[in-house]
Design an enzyme around this catalytic site. Sequence first.
Site, mmCIF file in Angstrom:
data_model
loop_
_atom_site.group_PDB
_atom_site.id
_atom_site.type_symbol
_atom_site.label_atom_id
_atom_site.label_comp_id
_atom_site.label_asym_id
_atom_site.label_seq_id
_atom_site.Cartn_x
_atom_site.Cartn_y
_atom_site.Cartn_z
ATOM 1 C CG HIS A 77 -30.440 -23.591 -10.896
ATOM 2 N ND1 HIS A 77 -29.559 -22.699 -11.434
ATOM 3 C CD2 HIS A 77 -29.708 -24.364 -10.063
ATOM 4 C CE1 HIS A 77 -28.338 -22.905 -10.951
ATOM 5 N NE2 HIS A 77 -28.416 -23.918 -10.103
ATOM 6 N NE ARG A 170 6.954 -0.583 5.905
ATOM 7 C CZ ARG A 170 7.101 0.123 4.806
ATOM 8 N NH1 ARG A 170 6.751 -0.389 3.641
ATOM 9 N NH2 ARG A 170 7.595 1.343 4.851
ATOM 10 C CB SER A 197 5.075 -1.550 -0.246
ATOM 11 O OG SER A 197 5.500 -0.459 -1.025
ATOM 12 C CD GLU A 226 -4.946 -6.939 -4.189
ATOM 13 O OE1 GLU A 226 -5.825 -7.143 -5.055
ATOM 14 O OE2 GLU A 226 -4.249 -5.894 -4.166
ATOM 15 C CG PHE A 252 -5.203 -3.723 -1.114
ATOM 16 C CD1 PHE A 252 -6.179 -2.764 -1.320
ATOM 17 C CD2 PHE A 252 -3.900 -3.423 -1.470
ATOM 18 C CE1 PHE A 252 -5.875 -1.524 -1.869
ATOM 19 C CE2 PHE A 252 -3.579 -2.194 -2.023
ATOM 20 C CZ PHE A 252 -4.564 -1.236 -2.223
ATOM 21 C CG HIS A 276 1.422 -0.126 4.242
ATOM 22 N ND1 HIS A 276 2.374 -1.109 4.037
ATOM 23 C CD2 HIS A 276 1.900 0.998 3.654
ATOM 24 C CE1 HIS A 276 3.386 -0.605 3.344
ATOM 25 N NE2 HIS A 276 3.140 0.679 3.111
ATOM 26 C CG ASP A 284 -0.695 5.531 -0.550
ATOM 27 O OD1 ASP A 284 -0.278 6.331 -1.410
ATOM 28 O OD2 ASP A 284 -0.155 4.445 -0.305
ATOM 29 N NE ARG A 344 4.023 4.268 4.351
ATOM 30 C CZ ARG A 344 4.346 5.556 4.423
ATOM 31 N NH1 ARG A 344 4.047 6.241 5.515
ATOM 32 N NH2 ARG A 344 4.965 6.157 3.429
#
Length: 497
Positions: A77, A170, A197, A226, A252, A276, A284, A344
């Site tokens: 392989h 935003r 958010s 996500e 994210f 954000h 956070d 934000r």
Amino acid sequence: LSTMVDEVTSEDTASKYRAWGWHVVEINGNDHQQIRKALNESMLENEKPTLIIGHTTMGKGLVNEAGQSMEGLCSTHGQPVSKAGASPAATYTSLGADPENPFMVFPDVQADYARIISLKQIAAADRDIENARWKKSNPEEAARLERWLNNQPDSIDFSKVVLKPNQATRAASAQILGILGQAVENMIVASADLSNSDKTDGFLKYKKPLKKGDFTGGFLNAGVSELTMAAIANGIALHGGITVACGTFFVFSDYMKPAVRMSALMRLPVIYIWSHDAFRVGEDGPTHQPIEQEAQIRLMEHLRNHHNERSMLVLRPADADETTVAWRLAFENRHRPTALILSRQNIAEWPESDGIKRADEALQAVRGAYVVSADDHPQVTLLASGSEVSTLMSASAILREQDKLKVRVVSAISEGLFRDQPREYQLLVIPSDVPVFGLTAGLPVTLAGLVGSTGCIFGLSHFGYSAPAEVLDQRFGFTPEAVAVQIKKFITESVSQ
């Protein structure tokens, strides 16, 4: 490539997918009849997605020169089997093929393919007749569908967009999404369980969510997934005929990078809404505060696709009015993905200059960077994107009033767009004979391409902390007063050199 599956995992994949509600079929993946049966069975399943698990033997039928089996060896392989010790000629012979004509197609296979092609040609001709009949009976709908499938979006007059002042980008984006939700029929927006958010809920106010059995909506609640959401957005874009956007927190975007890269590689017009955008996320904490992410994603502006285009359009608007321009650019960008990087926190607007409305001034953002404020014969060029532009405007007022300094302020929403402008325009905005001071809430390297090696960039070189945004601005030195001190220090050092 390098080891057997049972040495890596003991997971019961079939049970996992059945627990998720999938229709799972397990077969001998080396048995052609079982493959055909499983495919036919999957096409009859109308309620669940189907996973066909084919249990196979690596290198099935492979032998060496002596006719000894080479089946099940990892070495076969990932490289030509001859390098692993197998003999292609001996393998062809043992399987009943001609080593001198290894790519021959057997007569029964040729006949079967000819029969299937004939059936498909008949079905295609019948479908063409059906489509022609439908187009004749529904000329307006047919014209609209044709336009959508040709990647021609509905016309939106973004010049008519009026946004509330002094708001987060935003929130401005939410207002624009509301307009799109009312005006654009063929648009789907998704969020990774953060619509209230990342403010994609502006679209949701006018479109109901997509649900099982009801696909008349336009909003996909993707859940905390996500990468899956981004991959689905790619699939929608590949299908064509639909404008697709997906949103989550900017930090994210790390989870989404493989799918984002595929968007860029395949020239898919997916709109990524990342809110954000900086350490001002606040309590956070550092896990949610993007520092290096803007530098990472802006690299895609430097990476070209196979059409020699910048593979992604990355936009970080300075205020609400630039957000309108950013959405217009994203909506009109039909052959590449777009990143919208949004704040934000609220952003204070600056006074109009020379009687020009801020909304009209912001239209210059289509060129990537432009002069927001300038004195004659400036001693320094101040450059930023996003909310840092407002900080520079406040700092410049301090420098003018208290220190009688002459300054120029530049808003740089996209380095890629700016570098595609004529050289004369670039030098008009960022003159080579004026020192440049860059301000970024991310890594200093984010602005390196614009500021240059002789300039100064004030940014963050460390992770964030859990605290209110106002406290972090104070501690990190991002207040107008603190930034003004940094600028004066830079000017003094530049003069002494």
